[in-house]
Design an enzyme around this catalytic site. Structure first.
Site, PDB file in Angstrom:
ATOM      1  N   GLU A 178      -7.939 -42.649 -82.018  1.00 12.53           N
ATOM      2  CA  GLU A 178      -7.351 -41.993 -80.843  1.00 12.53           C
ATOM      3  C   GLU A 178      -7.299 -42.947 -79.653  1.00 12.53           C
ATOM      4  OE1 GLU A 178      -9.466 -39.686 -78.061  1.00 12.53           O
ATOM      5  OE2 GLU A 178     -11.240 -39.474 -79.336  1.00 12.53           O
ATOM      6  N   LYS A 185      -3.570 -37.884 -70.246  1.00  7.40           N
ATOM      7  CA  LYS A 185      -4.381 -37.372 -71.358  1.00  7.40           C
ATOM      8  C   LYS A 185      -3.515 -36.391 -72.147  1.00  7.40           C
ATOM      9  CE  LYS A 185      -8.519 -34.568 -72.108  1.00  7.40           C
ATOM     10  NZ  LYS A 185      -9.639 -33.878 -71.435  1.00  7.40           N
ATOM     11  N   VAL A 228      -8.247 -36.061 -79.520  1.00 11.40           N
ATOM     12  CA  VAL A 228      -8.453 -35.775 -80.946  1.00 11.40           C
ATOM     13  C   VAL A 228      -7.325 -34.862 -81.438  1.00 11.40           C
ATOM     14  CG1 VAL A 228      -9.945 -34.576 -82.606  1.00 11.40           C
ATOM     15  CG2 VAL A 228     -10.945 -36.168 -80.946  1.00 11.40           C
ATOM     16  N   ASP A 233     -13.250 -22.225 -71.672  1.00 12.67           N
ATOM     17  CA  ASP A 233     -12.933 -23.643 -71.867  1.00 12.67           C
ATOM     18  C   ASP A 233     -13.404 -24.084 -73.245  1.00 12.67           C
ATOM     19  OD1 ASP A 233     -12.447 -26.331 -71.816  1.00 12.67           O
ATOM     20  OD2 ASP A 233     -13.388 -26.694 -69.863  1.00 12.67           O
ATOM     21  N   ALA A 242      -8.866 -27.822 -77.254  1.00 13.46           N
ATOM     22  CA  ALA A 242      -7.793 -27.644 -78.244  1.00 13.46           C
ATOM     23  C   ALA A 242      -8.095 -28.417 -79.532  1.00 13.46           C
ATOM     24  CB  ALA A 242      -6.459 -28.115 -77.645  1.00 13.46           C
ATOM     25  N   ASP A 243      -9.044 -29.363 -79.465  1.00 13.32           N
ATOM     26  CA  ASP A 243      -9.446 -30.089 -80.684  1.00 13.32           C
ATOM     27  C   ASP A 243      -9.867 -29.104 -81.782  1.00 13.32           C
ATOM     28  OD1 ASP A 243      -9.124 -32.355 -79.127  1.00 13.32           O
ATOM     29  OD2 ASP A 243     -11.245 -32.912 -79.117  1.00 13.32           O
ATOM     30  N   LYS A 250     -20.937 -34.091 -78.001  1.00 12.39           N
ATOM     31  CA  LYS A 250     -21.896 -34.346 -76.917  1.00 12.39           C
ATOM     32  C   LYS A 250     -22.539 -33.048 -76.463  1.00 12.39           C
ATOM     33  CE  LYS A 250     -20.481 -38.442 -74.535  1.00 12.39           C
ATOM     34  NZ  LYS A 250     -19.114 -38.818 -74.869  1.00 12.39           N
TER      35      LYS A 250
HETATM   36  N1  PSU Z   1     -15.820 -36.593 -76.212  1.00 14.23           N
HETATM   37  C1  PSU Z   1     -16.321 -37.836 -76.115  1.00 14.23           C
HETATM   38  N2  PSU Z   1     -15.503 -38.855 -75.782  1.00 14.23           N
HETATM   39  C2  PSU Z   1     -14.171 -38.675 -75.542  1.00 14.23           C
HETATM   40  C3  PSU Z   1     -13.647 -37.351 -75.668  1.00 14.23           C
HETATM   41  C4  PSU Z   1     -14.495 -36.362 -76.009  1.00 14.23           C
HETATM   42  O1  PSU Z   1     -17.500 -38.011 -76.330  1.00 14.23           O
HETATM   43  O2  PSU Z   1     -13.458 -39.641 -75.222  1.00 14.23           O
HETATM   44  C5  PSU Z   1     -12.178 -37.123 -75.470  1.00 14.23           C
HETATM   45  C6  PSU Z   1     -11.479 -37.009 -76.829  1.00 14.23           C
HETATM   46  O3  PSU Z   1     -10.181 -37.556 -76.714  1.00 14.23           O
HETATM   47  C7  PSU Z   1     -11.380 -35.510 -77.044  1.00 14.23           C
HETATM   48  C8  PSU Z   1     -11.132 -35.045 -75.624  1.00 14.23           C
HETATM   49  O4  PSU Z   1     -10.356 -35.114 -77.912  1.00 14.23           O
HETATM   50  O5  PSU Z   1     -11.970 -35.872 -74.821  1.00 14.23           O
HETATM   51  C9  PSU Z   1     -11.433 -33.584 -75.438  1.00 14.23           C
HETATM   52  O6  PSU Z   1     -11.015 -33.178 -74.180  1.00 14.23           O
HETATM   53  P1  PSU Z   1     -10.969 -31.615 -73.831  1.00 14.23           P
HETATM   54  O7  PSU Z   1     -12.412 -31.207 -73.823  1.00 14.23           O
HETATM   55  O8  PSU Z   1     -10.332 -31.547 -72.478  1.00 14.23           O
HETATM   56  O9  PSU Z   1     -10.187 -30.970 -74.912  1.00 14.23           O
HETATM   57 MN    MN Z   2     -10.966 -27.908 -71.887  1.00 12.23          MN
END
Ligand code: PSU
Ligand code: MN
Length: 333
Positions: A47, A109, A129, A161, A164-165, A182
């Site tokens: 990614e 993003k 992701v 929240d 979408a992954d 994490k």
């Molecule tokens: N978690 C990490 N490092 C990252 C991300 C998540 O430890 O770089 C990034 C990845 O690209 C993941 C995205 O798909 O953040 C998720 O963002 P959101 O929670 O806004 O969906």
């Molecule tokens: Mn989110």
């Protein structure tokens, strides 16, 4: 003008599915990736949000290049995925990685929902992701390595929240090799959502513990455990043979010698979460904000662990792709 998802000998039914296609004019597939896909050689997707938003420059570019080398050394072809000026790139050249890395958060993003906007406006988008899974699948790549997946945030029962992954994992057949999620997230809720989405979650290694990114054990168990890359590849192969359309999570614990001090990390995460809440950070900004603050608060310790675990995942992901390519080459009994 279509690109096909055809890769290696597969059953007729699976072939029909793999041949479904998307407009090739939107894609630029690098020579090495194209050649590998054509001949059924192992390819590993990577990614790009981790490069633009997940790590600071220049460590982001150094890590991205090191990860590609590790994948090559382990016998697979790396395909870093991003949208550059409105064109989907499957496989980036070194100068493109450097550009994206220095562009940093100026890149948009790009999760699934952002893809049409980025393409229609000729923007540069770093894929999350979810976004990477969509594009990897369109190109016919079924193994994808990253650091950590997004998940259900703490308080998701109120804020809703949820990355979408997790939804993408429910509907796109790509295996994501990561170091878990994490603990900025609510890990038990994240696993609940994955269960609801029908996503197999499997820890690779000696323990079934679901890893917490910087540390090898989140305190929650993965529903499945396998010992090695071959066993993981067999699961992907079975998923493909059954034509199940869901993705899969393979969690690789960070090696103990690289793990961060769990108390320091917990403290940093606590402070970062409080700041995010005080400043009202939410939506797509939440994850990048938390990642940046944790790096700053731990004075780079978390970044070191982050880099080590991504490299470790790259080796495992490449080995899985190699085993999967062998399984697919073997004529069916
Ligand atoms: N978690 C990490 N490092 C990252 C991300 C998540 O430890 O770089 C990034 C990845 O690209 C993941 C995205 O798909 O953040 C998720 O963002 P959101 O929670 O806004 O969906
Ligand atoms: Mn989110």
């Amino acid at each position: 003008m279509h690109i096909s998802r055809l890769t290696v000998p597969v059953t007729t039914a699976a072939k029909a599915r793999l041949l479904s296609s998307v407009a090739s004019s939107k894609f630029k597939i690098s020579h090495s990736v194209k050649a590998a896909l054509k001949s059924g050689q192992p390819v590993v997707a990577l990614e790009s949000t981790i490069i633009s938003h997940g790590m600071p420059y220049p460590q982001n570019v150094e890590t991205a290049m090191a990860v590609e080398d590790i994948i090559v050394k382990n016998g697979a072809v790396p395909a870093t995925i991003a949208i550059l000026q409105g064109k989907v790139h499957i496989g980036l050249e070194k100068d493109e990685l450097e550009q994206l890395g220095s562009f940093g958060k100026n890149a948009r993003k790009t999760s699934r929902r952002d893809i049409p906007f980025v393409l229609a406006n000729s923007l540069t988008g770093a894929t999350t992701v979810a976004g990477t899974m969509v594009l990897a699948h369109a190109a016919g790549i079924s193994v994808f390595v990253t650091g950590g997946i997004g998940g259900a945030h703490r308080g998701a029962e109120k804020t809703m929240d949820i990355s979408a992954d997790l939804m993408e994992l429910g509907k796109t057949p790509v295996a994501v090799v990561c170091a878990g999620a994490k603990s900025i997230l609510d890990i038990p809720k994240t696993l609940e959502v994955l269960e609801t989405q029908g996503v197999p979650v499997t820890t690779i290694g000696e323990s079934a513990a679901f890893p917490a990114f910087y540390t090898p054990d989140s305190g929650v168990m993965s529903p499945c455990q396998v010992p090695d890359a071959l066993a993981a590849a067999k699961m992907i192969h079975a998923n493909q043979e059954m034509q199940l359309q869901n993705g899969m999570v393979f969690a690789v614990p960070i090696p103990v010698k690289h793990a961060a001090d769990s108390r320091n990390i917990a403290k940093a995460i606590g402070s970062a979460l409080k700041e995010a809440s005080d400043f009202g950070v939410h939506g797509k900004e939440a994850t990048p904000f938390l990642l940046k603050r944790i790096t700053e608060i731990t004075k780079g310790d978390s970044l070191k662990a982050n880099i080590a675990l991504v490299k470790n995942n790259a080796a495992m992901g490449a080995q899985i792709a190699v085993e999967l390519a062998k399984l697919k080459m073997t004529p069916e009994a």
